[in-house]
Design an enzyme around this catalytic site. Structure first.
Site, short mmCIF file in Angstrom:
data_model
loop_
_atom_site.label_atom_id
_atom_site.label_comp_id
_atom_site.label_asym_id
_atom_site.label_seq_id
_atom_site.Cartn_x
_atom_site.Cartn_y
_atom_site.Cartn_z
N GLN A 90 0.85 -1.20 0.00
CA GLN A 90 0.00 0.00 0.00
C GLN A 90 0.88 1.24 0.00
O GLN A 90 1.52 1.55 1.00
CB GLN A 90 -0.87 -0.04 1.26
CG GLN A 90 -1.79 1.13 1.44
CD GLN A 90 -2.54 1.00 2.77
OE1 GLN A 90 -2.24 0.12 3.57
NE2 GLN A 90 -3.48 1.87 3.01
N SER A 93 1.17 6.34 2.61
CA SER A 93 1.83 7.32 3.50
C SER A 93 3.07 7.91 2.85
O SER A 93 3.78 7.25 2.09
CB SER A 93 2.26 6.64 4.80
OG SER A 93 1.17 6.08 5.45
N SER A 125 4.68 -1.32 4.09
CA SER A 125 4.85 -2.71 4.53
C SER A 125 4.92 -3.63 3.32
O SER A 125 4.12 -3.49 2.37
CB SER A 125 3.68 -3.15 5.41
OG SER A 125 3.55 -2.29 6.52
N GLU A 208 -9.11 -1.75 5.69
CA GLU A 208 -7.87 -1.94 6.47
C GLU A 208 -8.20 -2.02 7.96
O GLU A 208 -7.74 -2.91 8.67
CB GLU A 208 -6.91 -0.78 6.20
CG GLU A 208 -5.61 -0.87 7.00
CD GLU A 208 -4.63 0.28 6.69
OE1 GLU A 208 -4.98 1.18 5.91
OE2 GLU A 208 -3.52 0.25 7.24
N GLU A 342 -5.19 8.66 18.11
CA GLU A 342 -5.74 10.02 18.23
C GLU A 342 -6.71 10.28 17.08
O GLU A 342 -7.78 10.85 17.27
CB GLU A 342 -4.61 11.07 18.20
CG GLU A 342 -3.74 11.11 19.45
CD GLU A 342 -2.71 9.99 19.49
OE1 GLU A 342 -2.47 9.35 18.44
OE2 GLU A 342 -2.15 9.73 20.58
C1 LIG Z 1 3.86 -1.03 11.48
C2 LIG Z 1 3.37 0.00 10.51
C3 LIG Z 1 3.09 -0.36 9.21
C4 LIG Z 1 2.66 0.59 8.29
N1 LIG Z 1 2.42 0.19 7.00
C5 LIG Z 1 2.02 1.12 6.10
C6 LIG Z 1 1.79 0.73 4.73
O1 LIG Z 1 1.94 -0.44 4.36
N2 LIG Z 1 1.42 1.68 3.84
C7 LIG Z 1 1.24 2.97 4.21
O2 LIG Z 1 0.86 3.77 3.36
N3 LIG Z 1 1.46 3.39 5.49
C8 LIG Z 1 1.85 2.49 6.43
N4 LIG Z 1 2.09 2.88 7.74
C9 LIG Z 1 2.03 4.31 8.07
C10 LIG Z 1 0.87 4.70 8.94
O3 LIG Z 1 -0.34 4.67 8.25
C11 LIG Z 1 1.18 6.12 9.48
O4 LIG Z 1 2.30 6.00 10.32
C12 LIG Z 1 0.02 6.71 10.26
O5 LIG Z 1 -1.07 6.98 9.41
C13 LIG Z 1 0.44 7.99 11.01
O6 LIG Z 1 1.05 8.88 10.16
P1 LIG Z 1 2.47 9.53 10.53
O7 LIG Z 1 3.40 8.42 10.91
O8 LIG Z 1 2.86 10.40 9.40
O9 LIG Z 1 2.22 10.37 11.84
P2 LIG Z 1 1.60 11.85 11.89
O10 LIG Z 1 0.37 11.91 11.08
O11 LIG Z 1 2.69 12.82 11.59
O12 LIG Z 1 1.20 11.95 13.42
C14 LIG Z 1 2.15 12.27 14.44
C15 LIG Z 1 1.38 12.37 15.77
O13 LIG Z 1 0.42 13.43 15.70
C16 LIG Z 1 -0.88 12.95 15.99
N5 LIG Z 1 -1.87 13.63 15.17
C17 LIG Z 1 -1.81 13.86 13.84
N6 LIG Z 1 -2.93 14.50 13.43
C18 LIG Z 1 -3.72 14.68 14.51
C19 LIG Z 1 -4.99 15.26 14.75
N7 LIG Z 1 -5.69 15.82 13.73
N8 LIG Z 1 -5.50 15.24 16.00
C20 LIG Z 1 -4.80 14.68 17.02
N9 LIG Z 1 -3.57 14.12 16.88
C21 LIG Z 1 -3.04 14.11 15.65
C22 LIG Z 1 -0.82 11.48 15.64
O14 LIG Z 1 -1.84 10.75 16.34
C23 LIG Z 1 0.57 11.10 16.07
O15 LIG Z 1 0.61 10.85 17.45
C24 LIG Z 1 2.52 1.95 8.69
C25 LIG Z 1 2.81 2.31 9.99
C26 LIG Z 1 3.23 1.36 10.90
C27 LIG Z 1 3.54 1.79 12.31
#
Ligand SMILES: Cc1cc2nc3c(=O)[nH]c(=O)nc-3n(C[C@H](O)[C@H](O)[C@H](O)COP(=O)(O)OP(=O)(O)OC[C@H]3O[C@@H](n4cnc5c(N)ncnc54)[C@H](O)[C@@H]3O)c2cc1C
Length: 373
Positions: A90, A93, A125, A208, A342
């Site tokens: 996928q 991100s 992933s 998902e 969150e």
């Molecule tokens: C094990 C694992 C596998 C993954 N696999 C995939 C994959 O296969 N494909 C893919 O596309 N993605 C994948 N991801 C990514 C995942 O979807 C993102 O990490 C997730 O959506 C959070 O985005 P970010 O890491 O950019 O954090 P951010 O969005 O930058 O968030 C950082 C912090 O801010 C908080 N935050 C952000 N916005 C708000 C809001 N509006 N209100 C309150 N709090 C907020 C969040 O909760 C978090 O604590 C994977 C992640 C993990 C951990």
């Protein structure tokens, strides 16, 4: 009956018989209702048969292709997806777009009969194992951010795709950075309509959330709270009053989640879209997974700090000891991946409780914004 004729079926035979995703419509599945699905699951379990490895393909890419893919796309991609002969990932991100997924900046521009894609994806992933990825890219940079996004199928061996591993804190390599540099996709790689990819992204993300909601404490995989309690019982119980309290608490959480899971599953199998309820379950289940793993480690005492030691005894409820120590480390990811806790709580606040939207940098934003929508 079928199993009597095919006692050791290949993945392809399982797929062709419709047993990999029985709730999918024919010819890919059997349009199985909730009860039939549970019966099939049980039969496969007792015959010790496992569905092919392709969690993203079977869990959420496939359902999106069924929802919006052309007939040609469905016939080309679904059979090997179901048999696990072609693994999917996928490509959603990005470094600057996770929770706020619609803010993605990967671009796809039309060039004659092709799309040319430039950008970077992250946390992808299984990209290193996958043949194809579902890809979101911006096709109209001037449109409001939810409107100018399109949904593509991207072969991972296309020229211009570079995959770099990211090793997580368990020491495993399961996700990656993926760089897309002038990647040329045929016009037929577009799924659904141009610029309407956000609607499909929501279908993918809804599936998902449901797929990550199996019984095990680690996104449906691995041991359950019940397995931990069984282990403690077999080992003669636990005297510490605080540990007993925590055991009763994780067991209760597990039981509540089991019931919510059955409710969500029967809604999905009955053809209803996974709604905000799936967010309730995900927000609770991710924290629960962490509680189970933390308690397992505390039950193991100082020994639990050893990488290969499990809680209480070495072989816990059939799970090797490393499942617990790795599970403890992996559990930190539960409240992040698939939409953070969150974000799930924002969805519950807005859609279930009717509270105002969370604070946004841009105004106004539709209620459907946010990754886990
Ligand atoms: C094990 C694992 C596998 C993954 N696999 C995939 C994959 O296969 N494909 C893919 O596309 N993605 C994948 N991801 C990514 C995942 O979807 C993102 O990490 C997730 O959506 C959070 O985005 P970010 O890491 O950019 O954090 P951010 O969005 O930058 O968030 C950082 C912090 O801010 C908080 N935050 C952000 N916005 C708000 C809001 N509006 N209100 C309150 N709090 C907020 C969040 O909760 C978090 O604590 C994977 C992640 C993990 C951990």
């Amino acid at each position: 009956m079928w199993l009597a004729d095919h006692p050791r079926p290949s993945a392809r035979q399982l797929a062709e018989a419709g047993y990999v995703a029985p709730h999918w419509p024919a010819p890919w599945g059997l349009s199985a209702d909730a009860v039939s699905q549970l019966v099939i699951d049980e039969e496969l379990r007792s015959a010790d048969l496992h569905r092919p490895f392709n969690p993203i393909g079977i869990g959420w890419a496939g359902p999106t292709l069924i929802y919006a893919g052309s007939e040609a796309q469905q016939h080309r991609y679904l059979p090997p997806l179901l048999s696990g002969e072609e693994v999917w990932c996928q490509l959603f991100s990005e470094p600057g777009a996770g929770s706020d997924l619609a803010g993605l900046s990967t671009r796809a521009r039309r060039d004659g009969d092709e799309w040319v894609v430039d950008g970077q994806k992250v946390w992808t992933s299984f990209a290193h194992l996958a043949q194809f990825g579902i890809l979101l890219a911006r096709t109209d940079p001037d449109a409001p951010k939810h409107r100018g996004v399109s949904y593509f199928i991207c072969p991972l061996d296309a020229p211009g795709v570079t995959i770099r591993p990211i090793v997580d804190m368990t020491g495993d390599h399961s996700f990656n950075e993926v760089f897309l540099d002038e990647v040329r996709l045929p016009a037929s790689a577009l799924v659904g309509e141009e610029h309407r990819g956000w609607t499909l992204a929501k279908v993918t993300l809804g599936n998902e959330r449901v797929s990550l909601s199996g019984e095990g404490a680690l996104w449906g995989q691995g041991p359950t709270a019940e397995a931990l309690v069984d282990t403690v019982r077999r080992a003669g119980g636990v005297r510490d009053p605080r540990l007993r309290q925590r055991l009763a608490r994780v067991w209760s959480e597990g039981e509540i989640l089991r019931l919510i899971r059955l409710r969500t599953l029967s809604a999905v199998l009955a053809g209803r879209a996974p709604g905000a309820e799936a967010s309730v379950r995900k927000a609770l289940a991710d924290a629960h997974g962490q509680h189970v793993m933390e308690l397992a480690l505390d039950l193991a005492g100082a020994r639990g700090l050893l990488a290969e030691a499990g809680p209480v005894i070495d072989d816990v409820g059939g799970w090797p000891a490393s499942t617990w120590s790795k599970g403890y480390l992996f559990a930190r990811a539960l409240t992040i991946g698939g939409g953070t806790s969150e974000v799930q709580r924002n969805i519950i606040a807005e859609r279930v409780l009717g509270l105002p939207h969370d604070v946004t940098v841009e105004a106004p934003r539709p209620a459907t914004a946010g990754r886990a929508t």
